[in-house]
Write an enzyme that holds these catalytic residues in place. Sequence first.
Site, PDB file in Angstrom:
ATOM      1  N   ARG A 172       0.804  -1.059   0.239  1.00  0.00           N
ATOM      2  CA  ARG A 172       0.044   0.135   0.049  1.00  0.00           C
ATOM      3  C   ARG A 172       0.832   1.331  -0.036  1.00  0.00           C
ATOM      4  O   ARG A 172       1.877   1.120   0.388  1.00  0.00           O
ATOM      5  CB  ARG A 172      -0.779  -0.082   1.196  1.00  0.00           C
ATOM      6  CG  ARG A 172      -0.247   0.052   2.672  1.00  0.00           C
ATOM      7  CD  ARG A 172       0.022   1.574   3.004  1.00  0.00           C
ATOM      8  NE  ARG A 172       0.215   1.409   4.470  1.00  0.00           N
ATOM      9  CZ  ARG A 172       1.165   2.439   5.076  1.00  0.00           C
ATOM     10  NH1 ARG A 172       1.650   3.253   4.134  1.00  0.00           N
ATOM     11  NH2 ARG A 172       1.591   2.408   6.391  1.00  0.00           N
ATOM     12  N   GLU A 279      -6.740   7.151   7.963  1.00  0.00           N
ATOM     13  CA  GLU A 279      -5.501   8.102   8.612  1.00  0.00           C
ATOM     14  C   GLU A 279      -4.979   9.260   7.699  1.00  0.00           C
ATOM     15  O   GLU A 279      -4.606  10.171   8.027  1.00  0.00           O
ATOM     16  CB  GLU A 279      -4.360   7.141   9.085  1.00  0.00           C
ATOM     17  CG  GLU A 279      -3.321   8.061   9.667  1.00  0.00           C
ATOM     18  CD  GLU A 279      -2.054   7.127  10.100  1.00  0.00           C
ATOM     19  OE1 GLU A 279      -0.852   7.277  10.035  1.00  0.00           O
ATOM     20  OE2 GLU A 279      -2.429   6.140  10.757  1.00  0.00           O
ATOM     21  N   ARG A 283      -5.703   6.073   0.755  1.00  0.00           N
ATOM     22  CA  ARG A 283      -4.660   4.859   0.859  1.00  0.00           C
ATOM     23  C   ARG A 283      -4.761   3.959  -0.352  1.00  0.00           C
ATOM     24  O   ARG A 283      -6.115   3.390  -0.337  1.00  0.00           O
ATOM     25  CB  ARG A 283      -4.732   4.299   2.511  1.00  0.00           C
ATOM     26  CG  ARG A 283      -4.175   4.951   3.279  1.00  0.00           C
ATOM     27  CD  ARG A 283      -3.445   4.071   4.466  1.00  0.00           C
ATOM     28  NE  ARG A 283      -2.611   5.069   5.232  1.00  0.00           N
ATOM     29  CZ  ARG A 283      -1.950   4.481   6.319  1.00  0.00           C
ATOM     30  NH1 ARG A 283      -2.403   3.428   6.883  1.00  0.00           N
ATOM     31  NH2 ARG A 283      -1.461   5.484   7.163  1.00  0.00           N
ATOM     32  N   CYS A 330       1.408  10.861   9.392  1.00  0.00           N
ATOM     33  CA  CYS A 330       2.299  10.379  10.260  1.00  0.00           C
ATOM     34  C   CYS A 330       3.603  10.577   9.713  1.00  0.00           C
ATOM     35  O   CYS A 330       3.874   9.910   8.390  1.00  0.00           O
ATOM     36  CB  CYS A 330       1.971   8.897  10.488  1.00  0.00           C
ATOM     37  SG  CYS A 330       3.249   8.199  11.945  1.00  0.00           S
ATOM     38  N   THR A 332       6.130   8.790  10.144  1.00  0.00           N
ATOM     39  CA  THR A 332       6.890   7.602   9.518  1.00  0.00           C
ATOM     40  C   THR A 332       6.557   7.056   8.278  1.00  0.00           C
ATOM     41  O   THR A 332       7.111   6.319   7.796  1.00  0.00           O
ATOM     42  CB  THR A 332       6.273   6.484  10.540  1.00  0.00           C
ATOM     43  OG1 THR A 332       4.783   6.306  10.521  1.00  0.00           O
ATOM     44  CG2 THR A 332       6.537   6.717  11.961  1.00  0.00           C
ATOM     45  N   ARG A 339       4.267   0.654   2.114  1.00  0.00           N
ATOM     46  CA  ARG A 339       4.546  -0.229   3.196  1.00  0.00           C
ATOM     47  C   ARG A 339       4.232  -1.577   2.292  1.00  0.00           C
ATOM     48  O   ARG A 339       3.125  -1.938   1.845  1.00  0.00           O
ATOM     49  CB  ARG A 339       3.643  -0.442   4.312  1.00  0.00           C
ATOM     50  CG  ARG A 339       3.977  -1.469   5.482  1.00  0.00           C
ATOM     51  CD  ARG A 339       3.026  -1.340   6.445  1.00  0.00           C
ATOM     52  NE  ARG A 339       3.760  -2.293   7.696  1.00  0.00           N
ATOM     53  CZ  ARG A 339       3.282  -3.541   7.723  1.00  0.00           C
ATOM     54  NH1 ARG A 339       2.267  -3.853   6.911  1.00  0.00           N
ATOM     55  NH2 ARG A 339       3.820  -4.390   8.549  1.00  0.00           N
ATOM     56  N   ARG A 367       6.061  -7.806  12.423  1.00  0.00           N
ATOM     57  CA  ARG A 367       4.847  -7.731  13.350  1.00  0.00           C
ATOM     58  C   ARG A 367       4.432  -9.123  13.252  1.00  0.00           C
ATOM     59  O   ARG A 367       4.624 -10.220  12.433  1.00  0.00           O
ATOM     60  CB  ARG A 367       3.876  -6.902  12.903  1.00  0.00           C
ATOM     61  CG  ARG A 367       4.277  -5.364  12.882  1.00  0.00           C
ATOM     62  CD  ARG A 367       3.135  -4.529  12.089  1.00  0.00           C
ATOM     63  NE  ARG A 367       3.603  -3.173  12.220  1.00  0.00           N
ATOM     64  CZ  ARG A 367       2.643  -2.461  11.496  1.00  0.00           C
ATOM     65  NH1 ARG A 367       1.335  -2.662  11.036  1.00  0.00           N
ATOM     66  NH2 ARG A 367       2.886  -0.980  11.165  1.00  0.00           N
ATOM     67  N   GLU A 372       0.540  -4.617  14.859  1.00  0.00           N
ATOM     68  CA  GLU A 372       1.660  -4.228  15.498  1.00  0.00           C
ATOM     69  C   GLU A 372       1.377  -4.626  17.045  1.00  0.00           C
ATOM     70  O   GLU A 372       2.198  -4.088  18.074  1.00  0.00           O
ATOM     71  CB  GLU A 372       2.267  -2.767  15.430  1.00  0.00           C
ATOM     72  CG  GLU A 372       0.956  -1.785  15.685  1.00  0.00           C
ATOM     73  CD  GLU A 372       1.440  -0.580  14.769  1.00  0.00           C
ATOM     74  OE1 GLU A 372       2.394  -0.014  15.009  1.00  0.00           O
ATOM     75  OE2 GLU A 372       0.620  -0.038  14.076  1.00  0.00           O
TER      76      GLU A 372
END
Length: 431
Positions: A172, A279, A283, A330, A332, A339, A367, A372
């Site tokens: 994604r 978020e 996405r 975010c 990150t 990802r 994970r 997570e």
Amino acid sequence: MEKGQIDESTTYKANKNNNSSSSNNNKNNNNNNNNVLSHPSTVPKSFSSDDSYPAFTPYHSSLLKKYLTPHLWSRLAPPLSTSYHTTIEDMIRPGVALPLGAHPPRRVGLLAGDAECYTVFQELINPIVSEYHGCCLEEEEWEDPELPNVGYFQTSQQADPDNKYIQSTRIRVARSLDGVRFPTTMSRAERRQVQSLIQECCLHFQSDRLSGGTYLPVLSMTTNQNLDLIERHILFDNPNEWTIAAGLGRDWPDGRGLYANVSDLTHQTPDFMIWVNEEDHIRIMCLRKGGDIQGVFTTLMTGVRELERELRKRGWEFAFHPKLGYLTSCPTNVGTTMRSSVHVRLVKLGRLPGFQDLVQKLKLEVRGKYGETDRQYTGIFDISNAERLGKSEVHLINVMVKGVAKLIELERRLEQGEVVDCEQIVKEMGV
């Protein structure tokens, strides 16, 4: 929908004098209230910025806690804000507004409220980005390759050629729209307008594999349909305590939606989806059984380019920074925002000392199968790329394929009765 349709009243664009006028108003308010707030023995003129510094408890283990010092807080505290009125208080809610003992992800502790946060609050964000991504922002140059084909991949190696270990592959990317506040701060009207825009774009996809799909607003789903799509990993989760504290759950599920490349979500399983206003604004993901990582990536990027083309026709662009790449809520995820993950069976290898260090040395993350917060050992691991920033998407896929292939090779050796020492392998790999 044309870009101009999101009006000034919903985007809250401010002029250059906005912050100074807010500062003056605050000073006037403080002066008016001095007689009420002062104590006879101490007569302060006004409160200092230190009075509003957040209290970090032992439960707050995050990069926010490490880098947001009282001195930096005094520089970044309100009335400093972006032109969209996002303040540092808005950004740090995910890291401080949580009950004691809660167990959400906290390793960063902040979310950007709009694209300008990465400039206005760079004194806080840049060190966090540098530490998390392990890079120096002054040296990084952004790469954005063209639509990938076979020639872009450095390896023809398949991570799991016998299809014995990888159960599924999911890749994604996230994207934000330039000129609209991010989900933690966006208004109800903005959220609905973004949903309408993405829905319109999806209906004009031209690729045979992506077109002819279904757009389904979460608000129109039945409870059973909503839970079924979540269980099948087609739809994002409903809000938890972390997303609510961060501001991501406001007006849920109004303005959230799903595009899938099938006509019947009840009886068909899509392999390409777009999530709207979770978020991030957008996405985009591709999910398939098996371990064809390169094939999944190529389908994904086809979808990204098609969506980008339709948005540009309507005057929209993705939020982008020359050093940080694509911007997301975010920190990150900035950069490629990608990802790439596989659910892979590593029953024996996963129990060995040094397994986590080995995965990290391969520039991957691990994970449990269910994310997570997973605490149950199943022998099935979610393995993904650790890097996001300063590398191209294709480079990260090559690293992913080689790393997962190495882990599967070690698992196979263990099944054949060989001795594998993860700690020794890590030492031999060096720095």
